[in-house]
Structures are given as C-alpha cells and as structure tokens.
Design an enzyme around this catalytic site. Structure first.
Site, PDB file in Angstrom:
ATOM      1  N   ARG A   1      28.543  13.338  62.700  1.00 41.78           N
ATOM      2  CA  ARG A   1      28.867  12.466  61.561  1.00 41.78           C
ATOM      3  C   ARG A   1      30.316  12.008  61.696  1.00 41.78           C
ATOM      4  O   ARG A   1      31.217  12.845  61.829  1.00 41.78           O
ATOM      5  CB  ARG A   1      28.663  13.239  60.246  1.00 41.78           C
ATOM      6  CG  ARG A   1      29.123  12.472  59.051  1.00 41.78           C
ATOM      7  CD  ARG A   1      28.779  13.146  57.722  1.00 41.78           C
ATOM      8  NE  ARG A   1      29.362  12.336  56.687  1.00 41.78           N
ATOM      9  CZ  ARG A   1      30.334  12.723  55.861  1.00 41.78           C
ATOM     10  NH1 ARG A   1      30.786  13.955  55.892  1.00 41.78           N
ATOM     11  NH2 ARG A   1      30.841  11.883  54.988  1.00 41.78           N
TER      12      ARG A   1
ATOM     13  N   HIS B   1      35.200   6.388  54.323  1.00 38.18           N
ATOM     14  CA  HIS B   1      35.768   7.729  54.147  1.00 38.18           C
ATOM     15  C   HIS B   1      37.250   7.538  53.822  1.00 38.18           C
ATOM     16  O   HIS B   1      38.127   7.967  54.570  1.00 38.18           O
ATOM     17  CB  HIS B   1      35.540   8.577  55.398  1.00 38.18           C
ATOM     18  CG  HIS B   1      35.664  10.059  55.184  1.00 38.18           C
ATOM     19  ND1 HIS B   1      34.669  10.958  55.495  1.00 38.18           N
ATOM     20  CD2 HIS B   1      36.671  10.807  54.695  1.00 38.18           C
ATOM     21  CE1 HIS B   1      35.070  12.192  55.219  1.00 38.18           C
ATOM     22  NE2 HIS B   1      36.296  12.125  54.722  1.00 38.18           N
TER      23      HIS B   1
ATOM     24  N   GLU C   1      32.265  11.210  49.284  1.00 39.56           N
ATOM     25  CA  GLU C   1      32.897  11.850  48.127  1.00 39.56           C
ATOM     26  C   GLU C   1      33.576  10.858  47.182  1.00 39.56           C
ATOM     27  O   GLU C   1      34.807  10.897  46.991  1.00 39.56           O
ATOM     28  CB  GLU C   1      33.915  12.902  48.610  1.00 39.56           C
ATOM     29  CG  GLU C   1      33.301  14.004  49.454  1.00 39.56           C
ATOM     30  CD  GLU C   1      34.318  15.055  49.903  1.00 39.56           C
ATOM     31  OE1 GLU C   1      35.519  14.889  49.644  1.00 39.56           O
ATOM     32  OE2 GLU C   1      33.897  16.053  50.513  1.00 39.56           O
TER      33      GLU C   1
ATOM     34  N   ASN D   1      28.351  17.822  50.386  1.00 40.37           N
ATOM     35  CA  ASN D   1      29.521  18.504  50.955  1.00 40.37           C
ATOM     36  C   ASN D   1      29.804  19.708  50.081  1.00 40.37           C
ATOM     37  O   ASN D   1      30.064  19.567  48.886  1.00 40.37           O
ATOM     38  CB  ASN D   1      30.751  17.586  50.962  1.00 40.37           C
ATOM     39  CG  ASN D   1      30.607  16.446  51.954  1.00 40.37           C
ATOM     40  OD1 ASN D   1      29.623  16.367  52.694  1.00 40.37           O
ATOM     41  ND2 ASN D   1      31.596  15.564  51.985  1.00 40.37           N
TER      42      ASN D   1
ATOM     43  N   TYR E   1      32.005  23.339  49.677  1.00 42.38           N
ATOM     44  CA  TYR E   1      33.083  24.222  50.131  1.00 42.38           C
ATOM     45  C   TYR E   1      33.235  25.475  49.281  1.00 42.38           C
ATOM     46  O   TYR E   1      33.444  26.554  49.793  1.00 42.38           O
ATOM     47  CB  TYR E   1      34.414  23.461  50.152  1.00 42.38           C
ATOM     48  CG  TYR E   1      34.460  22.442  51.269  1.00 42.38           C
ATOM     49  CD1 TYR E   1      34.883  22.799  52.542  1.00 42.38           C
ATOM     50  CD2 TYR E   1      34.037  21.128  51.068  1.00 42.38           C
ATOM     51  CE1 TYR E   1      34.900  21.888  53.589  1.00 42.38           C
ATOM     52  CE2 TYR E   1      34.049  20.203  52.107  1.00 42.38           C
ATOM     53  CZ  TYR E   1      34.476  20.587  53.361  1.00 42.38           C
ATOM     54  OH  TYR E   1      34.482  19.686  54.393  1.00 42.38           O
TER      55      TYR E   1
ATOM     56  N   GLU F   1      28.937  18.293  54.988  1.00 41.42           N
ATOM     57  CA  GLU F   1      30.191  18.988  55.284  1.00 41.42           C
ATOM     58  C   GLU F   1      30.107  20.402  54.723  1.00 41.42           C
ATOM     59  O   GLU F   1      29.600  20.609  53.614  1.00 41.42           O
ATOM     60  CB  GLU F   1      31.411  18.314  54.620  1.00 41.42           C
ATOM     61  CG  GLU F   1      31.871  17.043  55.260  1.00 41.42           C
ATOM     62  CD  GLU F   1      33.086  16.443  54.569  1.00 41.42           C
ATOM     63  OE1 GLU F   1      33.919  17.191  54.010  1.00 41.42           O
ATOM     64  OE2 GLU F   1      33.190  15.204  54.586  1.00 41.42           O
TER      65      GLU F   1
HETATM   66  O1  IFM Z   1      38.956  16.959  55.171  1.00 39.48           O
HETATM   67  C1  IFM Z   1      38.150  16.771  54.049  1.00 39.48           C
HETATM   68  C2  IFM Z   1      37.181  15.635  54.252  1.00 39.48           C
HETATM   69  O2  IFM Z   1      37.831  14.455  54.593  1.00 39.48           O
HETATM   70  C3  IFM Z   1      36.391  15.398  52.997  1.00 39.48           C
HETATM   71  N1  IFM Z   1      35.801  16.612  52.491  1.00 39.48           N
HETATM   72  C4  IFM Z   1      36.626  17.792  52.414  1.00 39.48           C
HETATM   73  C5  IFM Z   1      37.366  18.012  53.719  1.00 39.48           C
HETATM   74  C6  IFM Z   1      38.245  19.273  53.615  1.00 39.48           C
HETATM   75  O3  IFM Z   1      39.169  19.130  52.599  1.00 39.48           O
END
Ligand code: IFM
Length: 442
Positions: free
Chosen positions: A74, A118, A163, A290, A292, A349
């Site tokens: 990606r 992005h 995002e 995404n 985290y 992500e």
């Molecule tokens: O680096 C970023 C990415 O560009 C978008 N999502 C989160 C990642 C980590 O912060």
C-alpha cells in the site's frame, strides 16, 4: 493460525513520508513541504526533502518487499507530482514515476493498493482554502478521475483518502499537522468536503467502468473506553467513540453524521447541501481500518472538551506513547462488522515505533515489534474466525520514515533506514514477518 487463501500480506507507506525529492521533475510543492519548511513545526526541523529517497530507490525497495515475501503493498500518490498546481496541466514525468512503480510491483507479483490522498495537498490548493473550500471536493475527484484513467487497468485496489479524521482534527482543528490551522469552523467544513471529495471520487471510479478494480476508504479507528462505570466517564467515552469512529463512517454507510457530535459542535456543525449525502453514500467495495491503540477516557471539567485520556500504568507503550492493546483490533473489527454490515475489510495500517538501535555488527533486533505484530495477527485471526470478512493485513510501515510532526525520531519500519547513508537493514521483525508469511503459503 492459517489465514484464508488469497489473504493479502502487505506493508504500507505514504508518498511524503518516504519519497524525498519533493520538487523533482516538475512536481508542485505540497502543504507538507511548506509546513515542514516552516520553523518550529517539526521536531528537530526535519523535512521530507530526502526521507527514504524512495523516489530514486524504488527498485531496490521492491527487492526488499520481495525478500519480505509480501504479496501486497500500500502506497500513496503525491497529488502535486501528477498535477503540480492540483488541477489543470498534467506533469507526465510525475505520473510516469507511479506507472513504473506499479509495473515493477506487478512484475514482482505484489498487488498494489493505491491511496489517492495521504495528506499532501498541493500547496496552491491550500492558497484557495484547501479542504475548507467546497471546490476541493471537485478538484480531488478530477485528480482521482485522471488516476483511474491512467492506472485503472493495472491497480486493483484504490483508497480515496487516508484517515480523513486526522486531516480534519490535526490539520484544521489542533494544528499539529499541515496546514496547521486551529479553527473549528474550518475543521468541520474540511471534514465535510473530504467526505464529499471521497464520494465524488467513488462516482468517477464507477463511471470509468473498471472491471478488475475496487475502491474504498481508509479510516483510523480504535476503542474509546470509559475509565470507570461513572455516567460521566461513559458519556465522554461515547462522545469520543462517535467522534473518532463514527464521524466519517456514519455518513458513508448511513448518510448522516452522529447526532451527539453534531450537537456538541453546535453552530459549527457542517452544512450539507441537499445532494451531498447521496454522493457521500456512494457504494464502496471495501473499508480500510488503521488500528494502533485504544483510548481510556475520564470526565474532566477543566478540559475544554470535558475529558482526559487516562494513562494505563503498567502496560507497554510505544515510542508514540500509545498503549499496546491488541484486543482493541478484534474489538474494533467486530464493531465495524456489526455496525456497518458485510463490507470486506482490510487492516490497512497497524504497527509500532520502538527505539531501534543497530548493534556494532549492524543488526537490528526488535523483539517488542515481533511481539506486537504477532499479538495483533492473533486478534485479526480471531476476528476472521468470528465471521469478520477480513481480506488483508498491511504492516505500518515497510521502512522507517518521516513520522510527520515527529520527523525521523519514530521508527515504525520492518526495515531499518540509516538516514545518513540510506542503507536499509531488515530488522528481526522483518525476518519474523517474512517467515510468518512464508508459513501461510505452505
Ligand atoms: O505514519 C502514520 C501514517 O501516515 C498514518 N497513520 C498513522 C501512522 C503512524 O502515526
């Protein structure tokens, strides 16, 4: 863990974070080029001028992807490489870079997933108001249409935006990201125009009649949990949940913004024209998630938003200060599936920054990242077993890169990048991921 046949095993990057050479071959400056060259915006004064030099080293980087055994990659296109002023005259040299990259990926048996936006808006469009200007939705759809015509025959997976919540909140509301605005009214408008641009791009995609390509959007999602059972903590957690997780998905899947957030922002609430929601609701083929971390939230009367994030003592946190909470991946995938139905999902992500340091022999051992990936894959697998239509996993990121306001201080990569020499070294997490992927093919 045996994932389904055809599952995509990938890694993700974004143009401004890795390419470098931001003005090469006639490219127009982006808002991130401008922002990073503004003193005081980025840690250590870092910029994306060189980054990972991927613009010139893309062939070597495909070799690294092959060594990792990835079957998907990606990446994003820098809008201003293709249309230097954001609209009008096409810069064929910029376009050709992406054509060569895509062809190289296909030759290597790696499925490209192309993100159109992005975060690197052409600076000239920002001079016209950027996403706060309604016309930006049309400029974006025109750019998207060009890309569908030029690359639609060879890119099977397209994402409109990465995002949009982060663009709206960090770019227009809190100002840590380009364009560095702090204006709630502009933020609400930008959010709405991002959605409209997404919908118009999906319509342009359908008009192109591409037979072997799919389109979706990528959103940052995560559980927003109350710190206690108190009604006030529950209320703020629900508000954050609606703001982060629903603010873009409810319009796309239901044609309406979540009430609680709209009531909260009151007079600043976005004003949709009568035809906007049907455009925003244009059918998509997949949703990118995404993931985290989670947020644990408590009511706090002294805060302007009335809440604070409660640090989870005793839990592992990454260099970003994010709690490692793999169960949250399962929780959010289940939630999306239950809430929005059978839409195919990709984890577009997921990753962690840890303080990686090469040994004197030049090896990079990162056991924390190995544990991170393994634990998240276990949760992804659990979600599939429980009926979630998950189609792929993209680790963030292929290589260490420019982490926006944090510059080069946060390393997320499977490949360690020495930013002085541009030498790439596979971390032990990269080797682990490669073995894991190989195990899936047996
Ligand atoms: O680096 C970023 C990415 O560009 C978008 N999502 C989160 C990642 C980590 O912060």
């Amino acid at each position: 863990m045996q994932f389904p046949q055809g599952f995509l095993w990938g890694a993700a990057t974004a143009a401004y974070q890795i390419e470098g050479s931001p003005l090469a071959d006639g490219a127009g400056a982006s808002i991130w080029h401008r922002f990073s060259h503004t003193p005081g915006t980025i840690l250590n004064g870092d910029t994306g001028d060189v980054a990972c030099d991927h613009y010139r080293r893309w062939q070597e980087d495909i070799e690294w992807m092959k060594r990792l055994g990835l079957n998907a990659y990606r990446f994003s296109v820098a809008w201003g490489r293709v249309l230097p002023t954001g609209r009008g005259v096409v810069n064929h040299k910029g376009l050709d870079f992406y054509k060569r990259l895509v062809d190289g990926l296909l030759r290597a048996g790696i499925t490209p997933m192309l993100t159109l936006y992005h975060w690197d808006l052409p600076a000239e469009l920002q001079d016209c108001g950027g996403w706060a200007n309604r016309d930006c939705a049309k400029w974006f759809a025109d750019y998207a249409g060009l890309m569908f015509r030029e690359l639609g025959d060879r890119v099977p997976l397209w994402a409109t935006l990465n995002e949009p919540w982060v663009v709206m909140a960090l770019g227009y509301l809190w100002g840590q990201h380009a364009p560095g605005m702090r204006d709630i009214g502009a933020a609400a408008k930008a959010g709405h125009h991002l959605l409209l641009g997404h919908g118009k791009a999906v319509q342009a995609f359908r008009a192109q009649g591409l037979r072997n390509a799919q389109i979706g959007i990528v959103t940052n999602l995560g559980p927003q949990q109350p710190a206690s059972n108190s009604p006030q903590d529950q209320m703020v957690a629900a508000l954050w949940h609606n703001f982060i997780n629903r603010y873009f998905l409810d319009p796309i899947f239901r044609g309406e913004y979540p009430d609680t957030v709209i009531n909260f922002i009151g007079e600043f609430a976005p004003k949709a024209a009568p035809d906007d929601m049907p455009i925003i609701q244009s059918r998509i083929d997949f949703l990118g998630v995404n993931y985290y971390t989670r947020n644990v939230l408590a009511y706090d009367a002294s805060d302007p938003i009335g809440s604070r994030t409660v640090f989870q003592e005793g839990k592992l946190h990454t260099e970003m200060g994010w709690e490692v909470y793999p169960e949250g991946l399962y929780e959010i995938l289940k939630w999306v599936h239950e809430e929005y139905g059978e839409i195919p999902l990709y984890i577009t992500e997921n990753g962690a920054a840890f303080p990686d340091t090469p040994t004197p022999q030049g090896e990079v051992d990162d056991p924390l990242r190995v544990d991170y990936i393994r634990a998240h894959l276990e949760q992804a697998y659990r979600a599939i077993r429980d009926g979630v239509p998950l189609k792929g996993y993209f680790y963030w990121s292929l290589m260490d890169n420019f982490e926006w306001a944090f510059g080069y201080s946060k390393r997320f990569g499977l490949l360690y990048v020495d930013f002085e020499t541009q030498k790439r070294t596979m971390k032990s997490s990269g080797r682990w991921y490669a073995e894991f992927i190989a195990g899936q093919r047996r």
